[in-house]
Write a protein that holds these residues in place. Structure first.
Motif, PDB file in Angstrom:
ATOM      1  N   ARG A   1       0.813  -1.211   0.000  1.00  0.00           N
ATOM      2  CA  ARG A   1       0.000   0.000   0.000  1.00  0.00           C
ATOM      3  C   ARG A   1       0.849   1.263   0.000  1.00  0.00           C
ATOM      4  O   ARG A   1       0.440   2.304  -0.501  1.00  0.00           O
ATOM      5  CB  ARG A   1      -0.925   0.001   1.212  1.00  0.00           C
ATOM      6  N   GLY A   2       2.035   1.184   0.561  1.00  0.00           N
ATOM      7  CA  GLY A   2       2.896   2.353   0.622  1.00  0.00           C
ATOM      8  C   GLY A   2       3.762   2.500  -0.612  1.00  0.00           C
ATOM      9  O   GLY A   2       3.532   1.893  -1.651  1.00  0.00           O
ATOM     10  N   ASP A   3       4.792   3.324  -0.471  1.00  0.00           N
ATOM     11  CA  ASP A   3       5.708   3.624  -1.566  1.00  0.00           C
ATOM     12  C   ASP A   3       7.068   3.017  -1.225  1.00  0.00           C
ATOM     13  O   ASP A   3       7.199   2.229  -0.293  1.00  0.00           O
ATOM     14  CB  ASP A   3       5.788   5.139  -1.759  1.00  0.00           C
ATOM     15  N   TYR A   4       8.080   3.412  -1.945  1.00  0.00           N
ATOM     16  CA  TYR A   4       9.448   2.972  -1.681  1.00  0.00           C
ATOM     17  C   TYR A   4      10.335   4.213  -1.691  1.00  0.00           C
ATOM     18  O   TYR A   4      11.129   4.424  -2.603  1.00  0.00           O
ATOM     19  CB  TYR A   4       9.882   1.963  -2.740  1.00  0.00           C
ATOM     20  N   PRO A   5      10.202   5.072  -0.664  1.00  0.00           N
ATOM     21  CA  PRO A   5      10.927   6.343  -0.676  1.00  0.00           C
ATOM     22  C   PRO A   5      12.425   6.151  -0.512  1.00  0.00           C
ATOM     23  O   PRO A   5      12.895   5.132   0.015  1.00  0.00           O
ATOM     24  CB  PRO A   5      10.333   7.086   0.529  1.00  0.00           C
ATOM     25  N   ASP A   6      13.175   7.157  -0.959  1.00  0.00           N
ATOM     26  CA  ASP A   6      14.620   7.147  -0.784  1.00  0.00           C
ATOM     27  C   ASP A   6      14.977   7.152   0.695  1.00  0.00           C
ATOM     28  O   ASP A   6      14.178   7.544   1.557  1.00  0.00           O
ATOM     29  CB  ASP A   6      15.241   8.376  -1.454  1.00  0.00           C
ATOM     30  N   ARG A   7      16.210   6.769   0.986  1.00  0.00           N
ATOM     31  CA  ARG A   7      16.662   6.724   2.372  1.00  0.00           C
ATOM     32  C   ARG A   7      16.587   8.098   3.026  1.00  0.00           C
ATOM     33  O   ARG A   7      16.217   8.223   4.194  1.00  0.00           O
ATOM     34  CB  ARG A   7      18.102   6.203   2.443  1.00  0.00           C
ATOM     35  N   THR A   8      16.947   9.131   2.287  1.00  0.00           N
ATOM     36  CA  THR A   8      16.968  10.465   2.886  1.00  0.00           C
ATOM     37  C   THR A   8      15.579  10.904   3.334  1.00  0.00           C
ATOM     38  O   THR A   8      15.439  11.610   4.328  1.00  0.00           O
ATOM     39  CB  THR A   8      17.536  11.497   1.898  1.00  0.00           C
TER      40      THR A   8
END
Length: 693
Positions: A170-177
């Motif tokens: 359901r969520g995203d895959y955001p960058d580490r920062t």
């Protein structure tokens, strides 16, 4: 009133709450920008409340608050110290201040490890399995819903077995920062803002059913029951404490009996059944630790794959105090690399771990272990930002696939995807919600729910412990923080059912330290003394806390709300129930033991962890469990001992919702281990796990 006078009133208010004193004031640190951003965009509903507080200050001042001298302004704040709207405004101002690096410098706090970050090769995030909606196949061998601990294991096992898998997240895959910056929207900071790993409050509220009323919960409310929505789920931002349950945890009813008002029961499996998979999880995920000093040590087939982290300075103090009391201690087991492991570097021991992603990927979660292996097979598709609306069945009741929904630039798209098998791993609340939403003619109350068991026995972890203040600085700010623990109080405490592990806490963020000190009654809300108090106390503060092994209740549960829906029109979860009185007794007991341990270690002030408020509802936070309880009787459980939903042999649940009880420790290693066990049984000799790196 014109904007200029409003800004003047706001500036005067925040700078009286956090004044300049050789260090910047609130406005100088950026608090005006915070309030402007909140009122203009993120929280426009706060405008009236902020305006009312500024009016309240003027009324209490007998005219214009900004025109008073400083001492008169402090006197006004003292007279308003019990007003709930003022307390909210002053608290938010402090949160905004302590979220800024300007305040960190004042406190000698930094997110970076001492000596700076090591020069290491950080593996790039593998996005190759991520597909667009138009790349979605009409059929897969299996569909896995949820990408946390259990979902990652399932996807890995299936793809390495040669099967094509669709992983729905359901969520995203955001960058580490993105997950390593914001202290205000950190998953461990409950300040009234949506966490960066949650769906927004507008998109996904929940409802809490209290005895006399219903409460609409935004996602930022701690009673909402947080799970991280990102690839890897909670394992991407967790604190990574990796404890095993002990034999008694699987036999609670046999060991203690069943307290009145509870539904305490034994697991259908034993510690010995799960032990090989605990070892598999420790080696394949990567856990550091030691058994030396473990007073509840059970049989182990393998040692830890990595040595424990060295003791921190606070842990050394606590070790000496424990020796005085005769308490046995051990290092905290962590799913974090104490040495290079799995092709990734060792932990740099920075000061912000729990609630944040690891900048160098030394913290081991699904995204960089099991899902990375699944991706390497080329048989994994990951569909992000997607809701599973329901599990689809045919006329005979056999599961045939899932109905999906997603947002397409403001419009809703829908797809029906078929599969031979479906695996649910969405967390205890959402897994139960999905089954309840999946109705059919033969199961009008939801899949697996003809005996009204889906959603019952919702549990989490009430915490017990204490905060200690030492005369001299004790914190070395060496991460991740939890370094020393005791298992002495997990079981067989006189007059109590169960117990819990207690350990020293993670390195707190400045906002976290402010909240802890305020909750303990050790820090004023405003003025020079509050700011000076933070500078003095943050390095002298240490917490010892641990989770209570809760008694389960059939009335602590998840239902579907009959009125409220999410942004896709799907009924939201309605939570009800509360903690059992025995939980509160164990909480007090752990608080007393933690206080004694801190005092023996040199703390001159100790304050026990407070009980939850009356309107808290059930425990349903990050350690949520129990809503799809496994068992041997379909009349009192949702799945069989191998996670198969009764009546649906091709539908399995592999998250914490199958747990009969939740133990007095963090449950993630048990989720990993049980998922490995379920998959091994399912795939039998076909699945042979690849060796750890």
């Amino acid at each position: 009133m014109n904007q200029g006078s409003h800004e003047e009133r706001l500036r005067s208010a925040v700078d009286t709450i956090v004044p300049a004193d050789g260090f910047p004031s609130a406005s100088q640190a950026g608090c005006l920008r915070f309030w402007e951003a909140m009122l203009a965009g993120e929280r426009p509903e706060w405008r009236g409340r902020v305006g009312a507080v500024l009016d309240l200050l003027d009324v209490a001042a007998g005219g214009s608050f900004p025109e008073l001298d400083q001492e008169q302004q402090y006197d006004v704040l003292e007279r308003l110290a019990a007003d709930p709207d003022y307390v909210w405004f002053a608290s938010m101002t402090n949160y905004a201040f302590y979220a800024e690096p300007t305040a960190w410098s004042m406190l000698g706090w930094s997110r970076d490890p001492e000596g700076g970050w090591p020069r290491v090769d950080v593996p790039p995030l593998d996005r190759t399995p991520v597909i667009r909606r138009d790349q979605l196949l009409p059929r897969y061998d299996a569909i896995v819903i949820g990408s946390g601990a259990g979902g990652g294991v399932a996807a890995c096992a299936l793809t390495e077995n040669g099967r094509s898998v669709l992983l729905v997240e359901r969520g995203d895959y955001p960058d580490r920062t993105f997950l390593a910056q914001d202290h205000l929207r950190n998953a461990r900071t409950d300040v009234g803002l949506d966490h960066r790993t949650l769906m927004s409050s507008v998109e996904n509220p929940r409802v809490l059913q209290l005895e006399d009323r219903s409460v609409l919960l935004p996602a930022s409310d701690p009673r909402w029951g947080s799970n991280a929505y990102t690839l890897g789920g909670g394992t991407r931002i967790y604190g990574a404490q990796a404890w095993r349950l002990v034999p008694e945890d699987f036999r609670m009813a046999t060991t203690y009996g069943v307290p009145d008002g509870s539904a305490l029961a034994d697991w259908p499996i034993s510690y010995d059944d799960l032990e090989p998979f605990y070892s598999q999880a420790e080696w394949e995920i990567g856990v550091c630790g030691s058994t030396v000093g473990d007073s509840r040590l059970a049989r182990r087939s393998r040692p830890f794959p990595m040595p424990a982290m060295p003791l921190t300075a606070p842990a050394q103090r606590l070790s000496a105090g424990a020796q005085q009391l005769g308490i046995r201690t051990l290092p905290v087991p962590l799913a974090i690399n104490s040495v290079p492991y799995g092709g990734r570097s060792a932990c740099a021991r920075c000061r912000q771990c729990i609630g944040f992603t690891c900048p160098i990927e030394a913290k081991n979660g699904s995204h960089n272990t099991t899902l990375a292996r699944a991706a390497a097979t080329g048989r994994l598709h990951v569909l992000l930002g997607t809701r599973t609306e329901r599990i689809v069945t045919d006329e005979g009741g056999r599961v045939t696939g899932v109905a999906l929904r997603g947002d397409n630039g403001g419009s809703v798209w829908r797809s029906l995807v078929t599969a031979a098998d479906v695996v649910i791993a969405a967390g205890a609340i959402e897994s139960a919600r999905l089954l309840l939403c999946s109705t059919s003619e033969s199961e009008p109350s939801g899949l697996g729910n003809n005996t009204d068991q889906v959603g019952r026995h919702l549990q989490g972890h009430l915490y017990g412990g204490a905060l200690g203040i030492f005369d001299d600085p004790v914190n070395d700010y060496v991460g991740p923080g939890p370094s020393i623990a005791t298992n002495d109080f997990r079981h067989f405490n006189t007059g109590l059912v169960g117990g819990g592990m207690i350990a020293n806490e993670f390195v707190p963020t400045p906002i976290g330290a402010f909240c802890y000190l305020r909750d303990a009654g050790l820090l004023p809300l405003h003025g020079p003394s509050a700011k000076a108090g933070m500078r003095h106390l943050i390095s002298r503060m240490q917490r010892v806390v641990g989770p209570v092994h809760e008694m389960t209740s059939a009335e602590s549960r998840v239902r579907l709300d009959p009125v409220v829906t999410d942004n896709f029109g799907i009924p939201v979860a309605r939570l009800s129930g509360s903690n059992h009185p025995e939980d509160h007794r164990v909480q007090r007991f752990l608080g007393e033991r933690a206080g004694e341990w801190l005092s023996a270690s040199g703390a001159t002030t100790t304050v026990a962890w407070p009980p939850p408020p009356a309107d808290h509802g059930p425990s349903s936070g990050q350690h949520q469990a129990g809503t799809c309880r496994m068992g041997t009787d379909p009349g009192s459980s949702v799945t069989d001992p191998y996670g198969r939903v009764w009546g649906h042999p091709n539908l399995r649940v592999v998250d914490g919702s199958t747990h009969v009880t939740n133990g007095g420790v963090n449950p993630v290693l048990t989720i990993y281990a049980n998922a490995f066990r379920v998959m091994r049984h399912w795939l039998a000799s076909e699945f042979s796990a690849a060796p750890a790196g």
